[in-house]
Design a protein around this motif. Structure first.
Motif, mmCIF file in Angstrom:
data_model
loop_
_atom_site.group_PDB
_atom_site.id
_atom_site.type_symbol
_atom_site.label_atom_id
_atom_site.label_comp_id
_atom_site.label_asym_id
_atom_site.label_seq_id
_atom_site.Cartn_x
_atom_site.Cartn_y
_atom_site.Cartn_z
ATOM 1 N N LYS A 288 0.815 -1.218 0.000
ATOM 2 C CA LYS A 288 0.000 0.000 0.000
ATOM 3 C C LYS A 288 0.844 1.262 0.000
ATOM 4 O O LYS A 288 0.339 2.355 -0.161
ATOM 5 C CB LYS A 288 -0.906 0.015 1.237
ATOM 6 N N ALA A 289 2.153 1.143 0.208
ATOM 7 C CA ALA A 289 2.995 2.325 0.399
ATOM 8 C C ALA A 289 3.501 2.855 -0.940
ATOM 9 O O ALA A 289 4.483 2.359 -1.485
ATOM 10 C CB ALA A 289 4.164 1.980 1.312
ATOM 11 N N GLY A 290 2.830 3.875 -1.467
ATOM 12 C CA GLY A 290 3.304 4.582 -2.648
ATOM 13 C C GLY A 290 3.438 3.729 -3.895
ATOM 14 O O GLY A 290 2.713 2.755 -4.100
ATOM 15 N N PHE A 291 4.403 4.109 -4.729
ATOM 16 C CA PHE A 291 4.607 3.472 -6.013
ATOM 17 C C PHE A 291 5.669 2.384 -5.905
ATOM 18 O O PHE A 291 6.649 2.525 -5.175
ATOM 19 C CB PHE A 291 5.053 4.500 -7.054
ATOM 20 N N THR A 292 5.465 1.329 -6.678
ATOM 21 C CA THR A 292 6.467 0.275 -6.794
ATOM 22 C C THR A 292 7.011 0.327 -8.211
ATOM 23 O O THR A 292 6.259 0.186 -9.178
ATOM 24 C CB THR A 292 5.849 -1.107 -6.513
ATOM 25 N N SER A 293 8.318 0.561 -8.327
ATOM 26 C CA SER A 293 8.930 0.767 -9.636
ATOM 27 C C SER A 293 9.632 -0.490 -10.119
ATOM 28 O O SER A 293 10.171 -1.269 -9.323
ATOM 29 C CB SER A 293 9.947 1.912 -9.581
ATOM 30 N N VAL A 294 9.653 -0.666 -11.432
ATOM 31 C CA VAL A 294 10.370 -1.782 -12.035
ATOM 32 C C VAL A 294 10.869 -1.333 -13.402
ATOM 33 O O VAL A 294 10.185 -0.586 -14.115
ATOM 34 C CB VAL A 294 9.463 -3.022 -12.168
ATOM 35 N N ASN A 295 12.070 -1.756 -13.726
ATOM 36 C CA ASN A 295 12.630 -1.471 -15.039
ATOM 37 C C ASN A 295 12.465 -2.692 -15.933
ATOM 38 O O ASN A 295 12.897 -3.797 -15.575
ATOM 39 C CB ASN A 295 14.111 -1.098 -14.927
ATOM 40 N N VAL A 296 11.818 -2.491 -17.058
ATOM 41 C CA VAL A 296 11.610 -3.568 -18.021
ATOM 42 C C VAL A 296 12.736 -3.507 -19.039
ATOM 43 O O VAL A 296 12.799 -2.584 -19.855
ATOM 44 C CB VAL A 296 10.239 -3.446 -18.708
ATOM 45 N N GLY A 297 13.655 -4.484 -18.952
ATOM 46 C CA GLY A 297 14.767 -4.520 -19.892
ATOM 47 C C GLY A 297 14.302 -4.906 -21.285
ATOM 48 O O GLY A 297 13.448 -5.776 -21.455
ATOM 49 N N LEU A 298 14.876 -4.245 -22.305
ATOM 50 C CA LEU A 298 14.436 -4.440 -23.686
ATOM 51 C C LEU A 298 15.420 -5.315 -24.453
ATOM 52 O O LEU A 298 16.645 -5.189 -24.302
ATOM 53 C CB LEU A 298 14.292 -3.085 -24.391
ATOM 54 N N HIS A 299 14.877 -6.209 -25.286
ATOM 55 C CA HIS A 299 15.702 -7.026 -26.172
ATOM 56 C C HIS A 299 16.128 -6.161 -27.358
ATOM 57 O O HIS A 299 15.278 -5.608 -28.087
ATOM 58 C CB HIS A 299 14.926 -8.240 -26.655
ATOM 59 N N GLN A 300 17.433 -6.048 -27.590
ATOM 60 C CA GLN A 300 17.960 -5.078 -28.540
ATOM 61 C C GLN A 300 17.410 -5.259 -29.958
ATOM 62 O O GLN A 300 17.013 -4.281 -30.602
ATOM 63 C CB GLN A 300 19.491 -5.155 -28.558
ATOM 64 N N ALA A 301 17.351 -6.492 -30.424
ATOM 65 C CA ALA A 301 16.906 -6.714 -31.803
ATOM 66 C C ALA A 301 15.439 -6.334 -31.985
ATOM 67 O O ALA A 301 15.053 -5.702 -32.978
ATOM 68 C CB ALA A 301 17.123 -8.179 -32.185
ATOM 69 N N VAL A 302 14.605 -6.695 -31.002
ATOM 70 C CA VAL A 302 13.182 -6.362 -31.077
ATOM 71 C C VAL A 302 12.988 -4.857 -30.922
ATOM 72 O O VAL A 302 12.133 -4.246 -31.582
ATOM 73 C CB VAL A 302 12.386 -7.131 -29.999
ATOM 74 N N GLN A 303 13.802 -4.242 -30.053
ATOM 75 C CA GLN A 303 13.752 -2.796 -29.854
ATOM 76 C C GLN A 303 14.022 -2.059 -31.169
ATOM 77 O O GLN A 303 13.334 -1.082 -31.502
ATOM 78 C CB GLN A 303 14.795 -2.409 -28.804
ATOM 79 N N LYS A 304 14.975 -2.546 -31.935
ATOM 80 C CA LYS A 304 15.275 -1.918 -33.225
ATOM 81 C C LYS A 304 14.078 -2.017 -34.168
ATOM 82 O O LYS A 304 13.795 -1.081 -34.928
ATOM 83 C CB LYS A 304 16.504 -2.577 -33.850
ATOM 84 N N ASN A 305 13.369 -3.146 -34.123
ATOM 85 C CA ASN A 305 12.191 -3.300 -34.972
ATOM 86 C C ASN A 305 11.090 -2.317 -34.593
ATOM 87 O O ASN A 305 10.393 -1.783 -35.465
ATOM 88 C CB ASN A 305 11.662 -4.736 -34.880
ATOM 89 N N VAL A 306 10.927 -2.084 -33.273
ATOM 90 C CA VAL A 306 9.925 -1.122 -32.823
ATOM 91 C C VAL A 306 10.297 0.278 -33.282
ATOM 92 O O VAL A 306 9.460 1.035 -33.810
ATOM 93 C CB VAL A 306 9.774 -1.170 -31.286
ATOM 94 N N VAL A 307 11.550 0.660 -33.090
ATOM 95 C CA VAL A 307 12.016 1.983 -33.507
ATOM 96 C C VAL A 307 11.807 2.168 -35.013
ATOM 97 O O VAL A 307 11.356 3.226 -35.473
ATOM 98 C CB VAL A 307 13.504 2.173 -33.133
ATOM 99 N N LYS A 308 12.096 1.129 -35.775
ATOM 100 C CA LYS A 308 11.895 1.200 -37.225
ATOM 101 C C LYS A 308 10.416 1.366 -37.564
ATOM 102 O O LYS A 308 10.049 2.182 -38.423
ATOM 103 C CB LYS A 308 12.452 -0.061 -37.879
ATOM 104 N N SER A 309 9.558 0.607 -36.874
ATOM 105 C CA SER A 309 8.122 0.686 -37.139
ATOM 106 C C SER A 309 7.579 2.078 -36.847
ATOM 107 O O SER A 309 6.814 2.636 -37.644
ATOM 108 C CB SER A 309 7.378 -0.343 -36.294
ATOM 109 N N LEU A 310 7.997 2.665 -35.737
ATOM 110 C CA LEU A 310 7.496 3.993 -35.369
ATOM 111 C C LEU A 310 8.097 5.061 -36.276
ATOM 112 O O LEU A 310 7.427 6.039 -36.633
ATOM 113 C CB LEU A 310 7.815 4.291 -33.904
ATOM 114 N N GLY A 311 9.364 4.888 -36.658
ATOM 115 C CA GLY A 311 10.028 5.883 -37.491
ATOM 116 C C GLY A 311 9.491 5.931 -38.903
ATOM 117 O O GLY A 311 9.528 6.982 -39.552
ATOM 118 N N PHE A 312 9.001 4.809 -39.420
ATOM 119 C CA PHE A 312 8.499 4.750 -40.800
ATOM 120 C C PHE A 312 6.971 4.650 -40.838
ATOM 121 O O PHE A 312 6.408 4.285 -41.866
ATOM 122 C CB PHE A 312 9.108 3.551 -41.526
#
Length: 541
Positions: free
Chosen positions: A396-420
Motif C-alpha cells: 500500500k505504500a506509494g509506487f512500486t517501480s520496475v525497469n523492463v529490460g528491452l531485447h535489442q533486436a526487437v527494440q530496433k524493430n519497434v524503432v523502425k516501425s514507429l520511425g516509418f
C-alpha cells in the motif's frame, strides 16, 4: 408472445418508487426465504456464479475466515447449510466464466435464468408478469450522476417497514467509506477529487472495439469479448469489456473494510450474494447488445457457438434445467427481451490511430479528426520486447517501480516501425502485461504508469497514467488447487501512445522502460500483491 423490456434502474430517481426496483426487492426477499439447497433460492443462484460455502473445496479459506459465507457480516444473513448433493454442486455451482470468450454469453444465460425465477416469484406476490431486471448504467446521468448506486440499494427498509433485501452491509465503495459510486470520467469531473486522487478510470472505451477476439488498430488485445479458451480458462487475460468496466465496477462497489475483510461484490465467490450484482451485469449485457447493434460481430467459430465441452446449465422455475450454448443466446431478437436504451456511446472526434500518426509525424495535425479506414482483421503474432527479471511485490505504500529490460533486436524493430509509420504502414501496437498476479485481496485496484519521474505531482501522474486493473478473482486464481491452478491473473494494457512519446523524445533508444505500479486502495493488506512478471510486447499490424 410478451417482450420483456429491461428498464433503467435510475427511473423514478433510482428509489423504491421505481416499481421495477420495488418488485425486485420483493422477489429477492422471497428467494432469500428458501434454503441453500433449493435451486430456486437466492443462495443457490449465488453459488452458481461462485461460492465459499463447501469446506471441502480447494478455495474454501483455511483456517475458516472471510470470504467464507459464514463470515459475511450484517445483511443479508447468509446460510451455510443445508448443502445440496455433490452431484448437484458439480452440475450447477461455480460455473462463472472469466478470462474467456465465454464471459458474455455465460452471464447472459445466468441473468435470464435468475430473471425467470424472480418473475415467477413476483407474479406469485401479485406483481406484473411483464417484470424484467433493471440495469444500472453508471455511465449515464447529468455530470455522470448515475454512477452513484441507486438509492433503493442503500435504504434499509421497504415502504412497508420491513427489511430491504437490496440493502447489503458489506459494500464499502472506492473510498472505503460506504459511499458507493463508480469513478467514471463524467463522475470525477462533476464531483471533484477529494479526498483521494481519482482518474475516472472506469470507462466505456471498449465499445469502440471492432473485434470480439484478437486485435487491430481499433481493438487492443485480447479483444472486446476475451481470448479464445475452454471452460477452464486458467487465468487468461480478461477481455477489454471484462477488464474495464466489468472488473473495476466489481472492485469499486465492494471496496475494503479492513484486511482481510472486503465488500462481497469484489470476489466471484461472494459477488452474486449482492443484489446489485445483477444490475451491473444487466448493464454489461446491455452494452454487448449495443455493440452488436452497431454492426460488430460475435465469433463464428463452432468452438464459441457450441460452447465448451462442459455444458452451461441453469435451473429454471417449475421446469427442467436449461442447457444452452453461446450461439443460442447471442441475439436479443431470439430471446424475447429488449433494453430501454441500447444506444452506443458517442465516438471521440479524434481517431486514436490518427492521433498516433500525428504524434509520430506521419500525418498533419489537421488529419487528427479524420477517421482512418482499416481492415478489421487480427494483427500479426505478438513478439516479446522485454520483461523485468523477477516477481514484483506491491504494497500500500506509494509506487512500486520496475525497469523492463528491452531485447535489442526487437527494440530496433519497434524503432523502425514507429520511425516509418504512415497511413499505409501502420505503427506497431505496444502492450504491457502484468503476468501471474497473485494475492488474497480481491478488493484492490492497481494503477499503472509509464516513465514516471521521482516524486511526481498529481498532474504528472495523470499524464503518465496508463490505466487501472481491478483484481476481481485474485484470491481464487491464486489457489494452487483451484480452477486457475494457482497461476493468478494476467492483465493487458495498451501502452502504444506512451511508447510513441518515448520515441519522439528519443528515450526509446535506452535499454529499458520504467514502469510504476500503485495499489489504489487505502485499507491495509494482510500480504503484498505479487506480480510474477512485467512484460512489454510489440504487435505488428
Amino acid at each position: 408472445m410478451t417482450t420483456f423490456t429491461r428498464q433503467n434502474a435510475w427511473n423514478q430517481g433510482g428509489t423504491l418508487s421505481n416499481p421495477d426496483l420495488l418488485w425486485y426487492a420483493k422477489g429477492v426477499g422471497k428467494m432469500m426465504q428458501r434454503e441453500l439447497n433449493d435451486p430456486a433460492s437466492w443462495w443457490f443462484f449465488a453459488a452458481i456464479h461462485g461460492e465459499y460455502v463447501n469446506p471441502d473445496t480447494a478455495w474454501y479459506p483455511n483456517p475458516p475466515a472471510f470470504p467464507a459465507w459464514g463470515y459475511v457480516s450484517g445483511q443479508p444473513a447468509v446460510p451455510t447449510s443445508p448443502l445440496p448433493s455433490q452431484t448437484t454442486q458439480d452440475k450447477f455451482w461455480n460455473q462463472c466464466q472469466h478470462g474467456t470468450w465465454y464471459f458474455l454469453p455465460w452471464h447472459r444465460g445466468y441473468l435470464l435464468a435468475l430473471e425467470a425465477q424472480l418473475r415467477a416469484d413476483i407474479v406469485s406476490l401479485g406483481g406484473p408478469d411483464t417484470w424484467a431486471l433493471p440495469y444500472w448504467n453508471y455511465f449515464g446521468g447529468a455530470q455522470g450522476a448515475d454512477a452513484a448506486i441507486p438509492p433503493a440499494f442503500t435504504t434499509e427498509k421497504l415502504p412497508d417497514g420491513t427489511p430491504n433485501p437490496l440493502f447489503v452491509t458489506m459494500r464499502f465503495g472506492p473510498q472505503d467509506d460506504g459511499n458507493i459510486y463508480i469513478p467514471t470520467p463524467a463522475w470525477v469531473e462533476g464531483h471533484g477529487q477529494a479526498p483521494k486522487p481519482q482518474y475516472g478510470d472506469v470507462t466505456d472505451i471498449c465499445m469502440h472495439n471492432d473485434l470480439y477476439t484478437g486485435s487491430d488498430p481499433a481493438t487492443p488485445a485480447p479483444g472486446f469479448g476475451g481470448p479464445e479458451s475452454g471452460f477452464a480458462h486458467n487465468g487468461s487475460p480478461h477481455g477489454n469489456m471484462e477488464s474495464n468496466p466489468h472488473d473495476l465496477v466489481h472492485v469499486y462497489v465492494g471496496g475494503n473494510l479492513s484486511s482481510p475483510d472486503y465488500g462481497i461484490m469484489a470476489d466471484p465467490g461472494t459477488a452474486a450474494l449482492d443484489p446489485v450484482f445483477y444490475l451491473h451485469h444487466c448493464n454489461i449485457d446491455r452494452m454487448w447488445a449495443s455493440w452488436n447493434d452497431a454492426g460488430n460481430a460475435n465469433p463464428t467459430e463452432s468452438a464459441w457457438l457450441d460452447g465448451p465441452a462442459q455444458q452451461f446449465v441453469m435451473p429454471m422455475p417449475d421446469s427442467e434445467p436449461w442447457v444452452y450454448t453461446p450461439g443460442e443466446v447471442q441475439s436479443l431478437s431470439t430471446l424475447n427481451y429488449a433494453y430501454q436504451d441500447a444506444a452506443m456511446p458517442q465516438k471521440p472526434a479524434a481517431n486514436l490511430l490518427a492521433q498516433r500518426l500525428v504524434k509520430l509525424g506521419a500525418i498533419g495535425a489537421a488529419n487528427e479528426f479524420v477517421p482512418l479506414t482499416h481492415k478489421a482483421s487480427p494483427a500479426q503474432p505478438a513478439e516479446l520486447l522485454g520483461a523485468n527479471t523477477g516477481p514484483l511485490q506491491i504494497s500500500k505504500a506509494g509506487f512500486t517501480s520496475v525497469n523492463v529490460g528491452l531485447h535489442q533486436a526487437v527494440q530496433k524493430n519497434v524503432v523502425k516501425s514507429l520511425g516509418f509509420a504512415s497511413v499505409t504502414q501502420l505503427p506497431d501496437q505496444l502492450y504491457l502485461k502484468l503476468e501471474n498476479v497473485r494475492g488474497t485481496q480481491d478488493a484492490a485496484v492497481l494503477r499503472v504508469y509509464i516513465d514516471l519521474p521521482p516524486q511526481p505531482d498529481q498532474a504528472t501522474q495523470r499524464k503518465q497514467f496508463v490505466g487501472s486493473v481491478g483484481l476481481f478473482g485474485l484470491r481464487r486464481a491464486s489457489i494452487k488447487d483451484g480452477a486457475h491452478g494457482g497461476s493468478g491473473l494476467t492483465f493487458i494494457l495498451d501502452i502504444s501512445r506512451f511508447v510513441d512519446t518515448l520515441f519522439v523524445k528519443d528515450k526509446l533508444s535506452a535499454n529499458q522502460i520504467k514502469v510504476d505500479v500503485e495499489s489504489a486502495g487505502s485499507a491495509p493488506q494482510a500480504s503484498p500483491i505479487e506480480v510474477g512478471r512485467v512484460s512489454i510486447y510489440r504487435q505488428p499490424i
